[in-house]
Design a protein around this motif. Structure first.
Motif, PDB file in Angstrom:
ATOM      1  N   VAL A  54       9.460   1.966  14.674  1.00  0.00           N
ATOM      2  CA  VAL A  54      10.062   1.714  13.361  1.00  0.00           C
ATOM      3  C   VAL A  54      11.346   2.532  13.204  1.00  0.00           C
ATOM      4  CG1 VAL A  54       9.732   2.051  10.868  1.00  0.00           C
ATOM      5  CG2 VAL A  54       7.943   0.954  12.229  1.00  0.00           C
ATOM      6  N   ALA A  55      11.336   3.773  13.663  1.00  0.00           N
ATOM      7  CA  ALA A  55      12.529   4.631  13.546  1.00  0.00           C
ATOM      8  C   ALA A  55      13.718   4.040  14.301  1.00  0.00           C
ATOM      9  CB  ALA A  55      12.218   6.032  14.051  1.00  0.00           C
ATOM     10  N   ALA A  56      13.460   3.393  15.428  1.00  0.00           N
ATOM     11  CA  ALA A  56      14.541   2.833  16.252  1.00  0.00           C
ATOM     12  C   ALA A  56      14.854   1.368  15.925  1.00  0.00           C
ATOM     13  CB  ALA A  56      14.163   2.948  17.733  1.00  0.00           C
ATOM     14  N   CYS A  57      14.033   0.739  15.106  1.00  0.00           N
ATOM     15  CA  CYS A  57      14.159  -0.686  14.838  1.00  0.00           C
ATOM     16  C   CYS A  57      15.455  -1.003  14.103  1.00  0.00           C
ATOM     17  CB  CYS A  57      12.968  -1.153  14.009  1.00  0.00           C
ATOM     18  SG  CYS A  57      12.961  -2.927  13.729  1.00  0.00           S
ATOM     19  N   GLU A  58      16.095  -2.083  14.553  1.00  0.00           N
ATOM     20  CA  GLU A  58      17.321  -2.545  13.900  1.00  0.00           C
ATOM     21  C   GLU A  58      17.129  -3.897  13.231  1.00  0.00           C
ATOM     22  OE1 GLU A  58      20.636  -2.281  16.567  1.00  0.00           O
ATOM     23  OE2 GLU A  58      20.176  -0.202  17.079  1.00  0.00           O
ATOM     24  N   GLY A  80       4.091   9.903   5.410  1.00  0.00           N
ATOM     25  CA  GLY A  80       5.140  10.923   5.453  1.00  0.00           C
ATOM     26  C   GLY A  80       6.468  10.335   5.003  1.00  0.00           C
ATOM     27  N   ALA A  81       7.307  11.180   4.439  1.00  0.00           N
ATOM     28  CA  ALA A  81       8.588  10.735   3.887  1.00  0.00           C
ATOM     29  C   ALA A  81       9.450  10.026   4.924  1.00  0.00           C
ATOM     30  CB  ALA A  81       9.335  11.925   3.286  1.00  0.00           C
ATOM     31  N   ALA A  82       9.514  10.536   6.136  1.00  0.00           N
ATOM     32  CA  ALA A  82      10.382   9.940   7.160  1.00  0.00           C
ATOM     33  C   ALA A  82       9.938   8.518   7.497  1.00  0.00           C
ATOM     34  CB  ALA A  82      10.402  10.804   8.418  1.00  0.00           C
ATOM     35  N   PHE A  83       8.650   8.313   7.709  1.00  0.00           N
ATOM     36  CA  PHE A  83       8.156   6.975   8.050  1.00  0.00           C
ATOM     37  C   PHE A  83       8.350   6.017   6.881  1.00  0.00           C
ATOM     38  CE2 PHE A  83       4.519   3.944   8.795  1.00  0.00           C
ATOM     39  CZ  PHE A  83       5.064   3.323   9.908  1.00  0.00           C
ATOM     40  N   LEU A  84       8.073   6.470   5.671  1.00  0.00           N
ATOM     41  CA  LEU A  84       8.252   5.614   4.507  1.00  0.00           C
ATOM     42  C   LEU A  84       9.718   5.214   4.337  1.00  0.00           C
ATOM     43  CD1 LEU A  84       5.832   7.352   1.967  1.00  0.00           C
ATOM     44  CD2 LEU A  84       5.451   5.208   3.217  1.00  0.00           C
ATOM     45  N   ARG A  85      10.625   6.145   4.550  1.00  0.00           N
ATOM     46  CA  ARG A  85      12.056   5.814   4.457  1.00  0.00           C
ATOM     47  C   ARG A  85      12.455   4.822   5.550  1.00  0.00           C
ATOM     48  NH1 ARG A  85      12.616  11.396   3.301  1.00  0.00           N
ATOM     49  NH2 ARG A  85      13.207  11.758   5.464  1.00  0.00           N
ATOM     50  N   ASP A  86      11.903   4.994   6.756  1.00  0.00           N
ATOM     51  CA  ASP A  86      12.188   4.037   7.838  1.00  0.00           C
ATOM     52  C   ASP A  86      11.675   2.645   7.480  1.00  0.00           C
ATOM     53  OD1 ASP A  86      13.562   5.777   9.534  1.00  0.00           O
ATOM     54  OD2 ASP A  86      11.750   6.347  10.625  1.00  0.00           O
ATOM     55  N   LEU A  87      10.498   2.571   6.884  1.00  0.00           N
ATOM     56  CA  LEU A  87       9.968   1.274   6.454  1.00  0.00           C
ATOM     57  C   LEU A  87      10.872   0.644   5.403  1.00  0.00           C
ATOM     58  CD1 LEU A  87       6.169   2.117   6.172  1.00  0.00           C
ATOM     59  CD2 LEU A  87       7.242   0.639   7.902  1.00  0.00           C
ATOM     60  N   ARG A  88      11.335   1.439   4.449  1.00  0.00           N
ATOM     61  CA  ARG A  88      12.231   0.918   3.411  1.00  0.00           C
ATOM     62  C   ARG A  88      13.521   0.387   4.039  1.00  0.00           C
ATOM     63  NH1 ARG A  88      14.035   5.169  -0.610  1.00  0.00           N
ATOM     64  NH2 ARG A  88      15.338   5.733   1.163  1.00  0.00           N
ATOM     65  N   ARG A  89      14.002   1.055   5.068  1.00  0.00           N
ATOM     66  CA  ARG A  89      15.243   0.635   5.734  1.00  0.00           C
ATOM     67  C   ARG A  89      15.098  -0.719   6.407  1.00  0.00           C
ATOM     68  NH1 ARG A  89      16.320   1.041  10.802  1.00  0.00           N
ATOM     69  NH2 ARG A  89      14.718   2.604  11.213  1.00  0.00           N
ATOM     70  N   ILE A  90      13.914  -1.023   6.952  1.00  0.00           N
ATOM     71  CA  ILE A  90      13.769  -2.266   7.719  1.00  0.00           C
ATOM     72  C   ILE A  90      13.153  -3.419   6.930  1.00  0.00           C
ATOM     73  CG2 ILE A  90      13.753  -1.022   9.919  1.00  0.00           C
ATOM     74  CD1 ILE A  90      10.722  -1.660  10.103  1.00  0.00           C
ATOM     75  N   VAL A 117       9.053   6.205  -2.586  1.00  0.00           N
ATOM     76  CA  VAL A 117       9.988   5.362  -1.838  1.00  0.00           C
ATOM     77  C   VAL A 117       9.895   3.894  -2.256  1.00  0.00           C
ATOM     78  CG1 VAL A 117      10.632   4.632   0.505  1.00  0.00           C
ATOM     79  CG2 VAL A 117       9.854   6.973   0.106  1.00  0.00           C
ATOM     80  N   PHE A 118       8.745   3.482  -2.712  1.00  0.00           N
ATOM     81  CA  PHE A 118       8.490   2.077  -3.053  1.00  0.00           C
ATOM     82  C   PHE A 118       7.960   1.976  -4.482  1.00  0.00           C
ATOM     83  CE2 PHE A 118       7.930   2.345   1.541  1.00  0.00           C
ATOM     84  CZ  PHE A 118       8.673   1.263   1.984  1.00  0.00           C
ATOM     85  N   SER A 119       8.033   0.777  -5.011  1.00  0.00           N
ATOM     86  CA  SER A 119       7.370   0.466  -6.275  1.00  0.00           C
ATOM     87  C   SER A 119       6.070  -0.251  -5.938  1.00  0.00           C
ATOM     88  CB  SER A 119       8.243  -0.460  -7.130  1.00  0.00           C
ATOM     89  OG  SER A 119       9.440   0.176  -7.480  1.00  0.00           O
ATOM     90  N   VAL A 120       4.966   0.284  -6.402  1.00  0.00           N
ATOM     91  CA  VAL A 120       3.684  -0.380  -6.169  1.00  0.00           C
ATOM     92  C   VAL A 120       3.598  -1.550  -7.141  1.00  0.00           C
ATOM     93  CG1 VAL A 120       1.169  -0.139  -6.294  1.00  0.00           C
ATOM     94  CG2 VAL A 120       2.559   1.697  -5.299  1.00  0.00           C
ATOM     95  N   VAL A 121       3.466  -2.758  -6.590  1.00  0.00           N
ATOM     96  CA  VAL A 121       3.456  -3.954  -7.429  1.00  0.00           C
ATOM     97  C   VAL A 121       2.061  -4.538  -7.618  1.00  0.00           C
ATOM     98  CG1 VAL A 121       5.857  -4.536  -6.969  1.00  0.00           C
ATOM     99  CG2 VAL A 121       4.092  -5.447  -5.478  1.00  0.00           C
ATOM    100  N   ALA A 122       1.138  -4.202  -6.746  1.00  0.00           N
ATOM    101  CA  ALA A 122      -0.238  -4.694  -6.877  1.00  0.00           C
ATOM    102  C   ALA A 122      -1.134  -3.905  -5.934  1.00  0.00           C
ATOM    103  CB  ALA A 122      -0.328  -6.180  -6.550  1.00  0.00           C
ATOM    104  N   ILE A 123      -2.406  -3.880  -6.283  1.00  0.00           N
ATOM    105  CA  ILE A 123      -3.421  -3.284  -5.414  1.00  0.00           C
ATOM    106  C   ILE A 123      -4.602  -4.243  -5.379  1.00  0.00           C
ATOM    107  CG2 ILE A 123      -5.010  -1.366  -5.031  1.00  0.00           C
ATOM    108  CD1 ILE A 123      -3.021   0.440  -6.537  1.00  0.00           C
ATOM    109  N   ASP A 124      -4.937  -4.703  -4.177  1.00  0.00           N
ATOM    110  CA  ASP A 124      -6.109  -5.568  -3.993  1.00  0.00           C
ATOM    111  C   ASP A 124      -7.238  -4.735  -3.422  1.00  0.00           C
ATOM    112  OD1 ASP A 124      -4.802  -7.942  -4.795  1.00  0.00           O
ATOM    113  OD2 ASP A 124      -3.947  -8.187  -2.797  1.00  0.00           O
ATOM    114  N   GLU A 125      -8.443  -4.993  -3.924  1.00  0.00           N
ATOM    115  CA  GLU A 125      -9.619  -4.282  -3.436  1.00  0.00           C
ATOM    116  C   GLU A 125     -10.411  -5.183  -2.509  1.00  0.00           C
ATOM    117  OE1 GLU A 125     -11.880  -2.313  -6.482  1.00  0.00           O
ATOM    118  OE2 GLU A 125     -10.084  -2.127  -7.740  1.00  0.00           O
ATOM    119  N   ALA A 126     -10.838  -4.623  -1.384  1.00  0.00           N
ATOM    120  CA  ALA A 126     -11.687  -5.334  -0.431  1.00  0.00           C
ATOM    121  C   ALA A 126     -12.692  -4.320   0.109  1.00  0.00           C
ATOM    122  CB  ALA A 126     -10.860  -5.930   0.694  1.00  0.00           C
ATOM    123  N   ASP A 127     -13.875  -4.332  -0.468  1.00  0.00           N
ATOM    124  CA  ASP A 127     -14.910  -3.352  -0.127  1.00  0.00           C
ATOM    125  C   ASP A 127     -14.362  -1.945  -0.352  1.00  0.00           C
ATOM    126  OD1 ASP A 127     -16.754  -5.382   0.546  1.00  0.00           O
ATOM    127  OD2 ASP A 127     -15.847  -5.550   2.535  1.00  0.00           O
TER     128      ASP A 127
END
Length: 139
Positions: A54-58, A80-90, A117-127
């Motif tokens: 994810v960090a290297a993904c373009e 972790g902040a770094a991974f979440l920011r990388d996810l937001r970037r891609i 880093v994100f806005s939580v828009v929904a939460i689904d429950e499954a067990d």
């Protein structure tokens, strides 16, 4: 992992392009041969560490599913902040990142980390699982 997300997404939306990332070649082999992932022509499996990939993904993605567990425990660094920011970037501006979390005493803290880093828009429950749907928060 075993590719359950890829199979479920294919059943729901058909053969859209999917990239799965798994670091353990033995798990990839098992998923391909025992769980039928070889039959999904639209699925590309990358054998790599998800954090480094994810960090290297373009590329940009409309949907990202985060389901990173090792030996029954959430992989260190998933929230972790770094991974979440990388996810937001891609993720595309109108895309969504889903996180598979387990019910635990730490859930409120986990949601706070995601919401930095994100806005939580929904939460689904499954067990005992909670699927947290998050949209990119842009600064």
């Amino acid at each position: 992992g075993g590719g359950a997300i890829a199979s479920l997404m294919t059943r729901r939306w058909g053969p859209l392009p999917i990239i799965g990332v798994e670091r353990d070649p033995a798990v990839v082999h098992l998923a391909r041969h025992e769980f039928g992932l070889d039959a999904l022509d639209h699925l590309r499996i990358v054998t790599a560490d998800a954090f480094a990939w994810v960090a290297a993904c373009e590329q940009r993605f409309d949907a990202i599913c985060v389901d990173l567990y090792v030996a029954g425990k959430r992989a260190h660094g998933v929230l972790g902040a770094a991974f979440l920011r990388d996810l937001r970037r891609i993720v595309t501006p109108r895309g969504e990142v889903t996180f598979n979390l387990w019910r635990s005493a730490y859930l409120a803290d986990q949601l706070r980390r995601i919401e930095r880093v994100f806005s939580v828009v929904a939460i689904d429950e499954a067990d005992d699982n909670l699927i947290v749907h998050a949209a990119p928060r842009h600064e």
